[in-house]
Enzyme design. Sequence first.
Site, PDB file in Angstrom:
ATOM      1  N   ARG A  16       0.855  -1.186   0.000  1.00  0.00           N
ATOM      2  CA  ARG A  16       0.000   0.000   0.000  1.00  0.00           C
ATOM      3  C   ARG A  16       0.897   1.244   0.000  1.00  0.00           C
ATOM      4  O   ARG A  16       2.126   1.149   0.086  1.00  0.00           O
ATOM      5  CB  ARG A  16      -0.926   0.003   1.214  1.00  0.00           C
ATOM      6  CG  ARG A  16      -0.196  -0.059   2.536  1.00  0.00           C
ATOM      7  CD  ARG A  16      -1.155   0.074   3.712  1.00  0.00           C
ATOM      8  NE  ARG A  16      -0.393   0.317   4.909  1.00  0.00           N
ATOM      9  CZ  ARG A  16      -0.189  -0.580   5.878  1.00  0.00           C
ATOM     10  NH1 ARG A  16      -0.712  -1.783   5.772  1.00  0.00           N
ATOM     11  NH2 ARG A  16       0.518  -0.263   6.942  1.00  0.00           N
ATOM     12  N   TYR A 149      11.098   6.956  15.605  1.00  0.00           N
ATOM     13  CA  TYR A 149      11.054   7.182  14.156  1.00  0.00           C
ATOM     14  C   TYR A 149      12.224   8.064  13.727  1.00  0.00           C
ATOM     15  O   TYR A 149      12.930   7.769  12.759  1.00  0.00           O
ATOM     16  CB  TYR A 149       9.716   7.822  13.792  1.00  0.00           C
ATOM     17  CG  TYR A 149       9.445   7.925  12.306  1.00  0.00           C
ATOM     18  CD1 TYR A 149       9.098   6.794  11.562  1.00  0.00           C
ATOM     19  CD2 TYR A 149       9.504   9.145  11.646  1.00  0.00           C
ATOM     20  CE1 TYR A 149       8.824   6.888  10.207  1.00  0.00           C
ATOM     21  CE2 TYR A 149       9.236   9.253  10.294  1.00  0.00           C
ATOM     22  CZ  TYR A 149       8.890   8.119   9.571  1.00  0.00           C
ATOM     23  OH  TYR A 149       8.619   8.220   8.225  1.00  0.00           O
ATOM     24  N   THR A 184      -1.197   8.740   2.549  1.00  0.00           N
ATOM     25  CA  THR A 184      -1.138   7.272   2.425  1.00  0.00           C
ATOM     26  C   THR A 184      -1.938   6.675   3.589  1.00  0.00           C
ATOM     27  O   THR A 184      -2.321   7.404   4.521  1.00  0.00           O
ATOM     28  CB  THR A 184       0.320   6.747   2.546  1.00  0.00           C
ATOM     29  OG1 THR A 184       0.760   6.956   3.905  1.00  0.00           O
ATOM     30  CG2 THR A 184       1.264   7.420   1.579  1.00  0.00           C
TER      31      THR A 184
HETATM   32  P1  NAP Z   1       2.085   2.748   4.813  1.00  0.00           P
HETATM   33  O1  NAP Z   1       0.974   3.239   3.976  1.00  0.00           O
HETATM   34  O2  NAP Z   1       1.834   2.427   6.244  1.00  0.00           O
HETATM   35  O3  NAP Z   1       2.774   1.501   4.115  1.00  0.00           O
HETATM   36  C1  NAP Z   1       3.882   0.913   4.756  1.00  0.00           C
HETATM   37  C2  NAP Z   1       4.208  -0.389   4.129  1.00  0.00           C
HETATM   38  O4  NAP Z   1       5.287  -0.964   4.889  1.00  0.00           O
HETATM   39  C3  NAP Z   1       3.067  -1.369   4.135  1.00  0.00           C
HETATM   40  O5  NAP Z   1       3.023  -2.050   2.902  1.00  0.00           O
HETATM   41  C4  NAP Z   1       3.445  -2.298   5.279  1.00  0.00           C
HETATM   42  O6  NAP Z   1       2.998  -3.617   5.096  1.00  0.00           O
HETATM   43  C5  NAP Z   1       4.950  -2.305   5.176  1.00  0.00           C
HETATM   44  N1  NAP Z   1       5.544  -2.818   6.396  1.00  0.00           N
HETATM   45  C6  NAP Z   1       5.381  -2.362   7.663  1.00  0.00           C
HETATM   46  N2  NAP Z   1       6.056  -3.149   8.508  1.00  0.00           N
HETATM   47  C7  NAP Z   1       6.661  -4.100   7.750  1.00  0.00           C
HETATM   48  C8  NAP Z   1       7.506  -5.198   8.041  1.00  0.00           C
HETATM   49  N3  NAP Z   1       7.881  -5.480   9.291  1.00  0.00           N
HETATM   50  N4  NAP Z   1       7.943  -5.980   7.008  1.00  0.00           N
HETATM   51  C9  NAP Z   1       7.562  -5.706   5.760  1.00  0.00           C
HETATM   52  N5  NAP Z   1       6.760  -4.701   5.417  1.00  0.00           N
HETATM   53  C10 NAP Z   1       6.315  -3.904   6.411  1.00  0.00           C
HETATM   54  O7  NAP Z   1       3.280   3.823   4.794  1.00  0.00           O
HETATM   55  P2  NAP Z   1       3.741   4.905   3.701  1.00  0.00           P
HETATM   56  O8  NAP Z   1       3.200   6.213   4.109  1.00  0.00           O
HETATM   57  O9  NAP Z   1       3.487   4.389   2.334  1.00  0.00           O
HETATM   58  O10 NAP Z   1       5.299   4.948   4.026  1.00  0.00           O
HETATM   59  C11 NAP Z   1       6.250   4.249   3.233  1.00  0.00           C
HETATM   60  C12 NAP Z   1       7.642   4.700   3.660  1.00  0.00           C
HETATM   61  O11 NAP Z   1       7.744   6.121   3.473  1.00  0.00           O
HETATM   62  C13 NAP Z   1       7.947   4.438   5.126  1.00  0.00           C
HETATM   63  O12 NAP Z   1       9.299   4.094   5.266  1.00  0.00           O
HETATM   64  C14 NAP Z   1       7.686   5.791   5.780  1.00  0.00           C
HETATM   65  O13 NAP Z   1       8.411   5.964   6.957  1.00  0.00           O
HETATM   66  C15 NAP Z   1       8.163   6.713   4.674  1.00  0.00           C
HETATM   67  N6  NAP Z   1       7.609   8.062   4.765  1.00  0.00           N
HETATM   68  C16 NAP Z   1       6.273   8.278   4.672  1.00  0.00           C
HETATM   69  C17 NAP Z   1       5.784   9.577   4.749  1.00  0.00           C
HETATM   70  C18 NAP Z   1       4.318   9.900   4.635  1.00  0.00           C
HETATM   71  O14 NAP Z   1       3.938  11.067   4.888  1.00  0.00           O
HETATM   72  N7  NAP Z   1       3.450   8.964   4.263  1.00  0.00           N
HETATM   73  C19 NAP Z   1       6.674  10.645   4.935  1.00  0.00           C
HETATM   74  C20 NAP Z   1       8.034  10.389   5.042  1.00  0.00           C
HETATM   75  C21 NAP Z   1       8.499   9.086   4.947  1.00  0.00           C
HETATM   76  P3  NAP Z   1       1.774  -4.236   5.938  1.00  0.00           P
HETATM   77  O15 NAP Z   1       0.600  -3.970   5.071  1.00  0.00           O
HETATM   78  O16 NAP Z   1       2.121  -5.667   6.026  1.00  0.00           O
HETATM   79  O17 NAP Z   1       1.729  -3.537   7.268  1.00  0.00           O
END
Ligand code: NAP
Length: 242
Positions: A16, A149, A184
Site C-alpha cells: 500500500r 522514528y 497514504t
Molecule cells: P504505509 O501506507 O503504512 O505503508 C507501509 C508499508 O510498509 C506497508 O506495505 C506495510 O505492510 C509495510 N511494512 C510495515 N512493517 C513491515 C515489516 N515489518 N515488514 C515488511 N513490510 C512492512 O506507509 P507509507 O506512508 O506508504 O510509508 C512508506 C515509507 O515512506 C515508510 O518508510 C515511511 O516511513 C516513509 N515516509 C512516509 C511519509 C508519509 O507522509 N506517508 C513521509 C516520510 C516518509 P503491511 O501492510 O504488512 O503492514
Amino acid sequence: MPRLAGKVAVVTGAGRGIGRSIAEVFAREGATVIATSRGGAEDYAEVPKGVEYHRLEVSEPGDWDRVVGDVVDRHGRVDVLVNNAGVIRYEPVHELGVEDWNHVVAVNQTGTWLGMRAVIPHMIAQGGGSIVNVSSIWGTAAVAGAHAYHATKGAVRTMSKNAAITHAADGIRVNSLHPGFIATPLTDAQDAAVNDYVVSRTPMGRPGRPEEIAYGAVFLASDESAFMTGAELVIDGGYLAQ
Ligand code: NAP
C-alpha cells in the site's frame, strides 16, 4: 524507451501507500518488479503488468535470503532495491516502551540494513546496482514526539552514505529519499491534528501524492542518476527549505 527497461527491482512495503506506487510506476517504466509485503499476493486484488509478489518481513534475515535468492535464480540479477517498508510511532523519549522502540528499529533500521546486506553481494558480482533507502524529512529535522522514528530515519540517512562510499568502486549507488507529508494509509491513520500541523507548515500547502515520491525513486533507480551516490533526494513541498 522506458526509464527502467531491463532492470530487476525489489521493493519492500509495496502492499500500500508509497511502496505500492513505486512498484506500479517502476513496472510502467519497464522494470521487472518484485513487490514485497508481509501479506504477499494477498495484498493485491489486481495484478499490475510486470509485477510479481513475495511475502517478506523485512526484519527477518531468512525472508531476505529466500526472496533475493529466488529473484537471482529466476532473473539472474537484482539491479535495484528500494527499502521502503516503515512504521511510525509518536511517543516522546520517556513514554516509549522498549518493545515499541525495538519494533520501530527492527523495521525501519534493521530491515534497511538486512535488505542492503542481502543484495550487495549480488550487485558486486554483477558489477553494480542502485539502492534507494526511504528515509523522511524526519531523518534530518525534528517534530515533537516520534522519537524512535527520528532515530531510525536519521540512521537510514547515514547508513546510506556509509554504504555509498563503501561500495562506490563496486558500481553500487546508494541514496536516501526523503518524503515530506504524503497522503497514504500511514498518514490517514494518524491524528488529524498532527496531519494538519505538518501540512500547514508545508510551503506548497498540500499533502504530496505517492506518485510524486515514486518518480523520485525512478530517477534514483535509473541510469539518469548515474553520477549520484550518498545523496539525499528531498521531495517535500518545500518543508525543509524553511
Ligand atoms: P504505509 O501506507 O503504512 O505503508 C507501509 C508499508 O510498509 C506497508 O506495505 C506495510 O505492510 C509495510 N511494512 C510495515 N512493517 C513491515 C515489516 N515489518 N515488514 C515488511 N513490510 C512492512 O506507509 P507509507 O506512508 O506508504 O510509508 C512508506 C515509507 O515512506 C515508510 O518508510 C515511511 O516511513 C516513509 N515516509 C512516509 C511519509 C508519509 O507522509 N506517508 C513521509 C516520510 C516518509 P503491511 O501492510 O504488512 O503492514
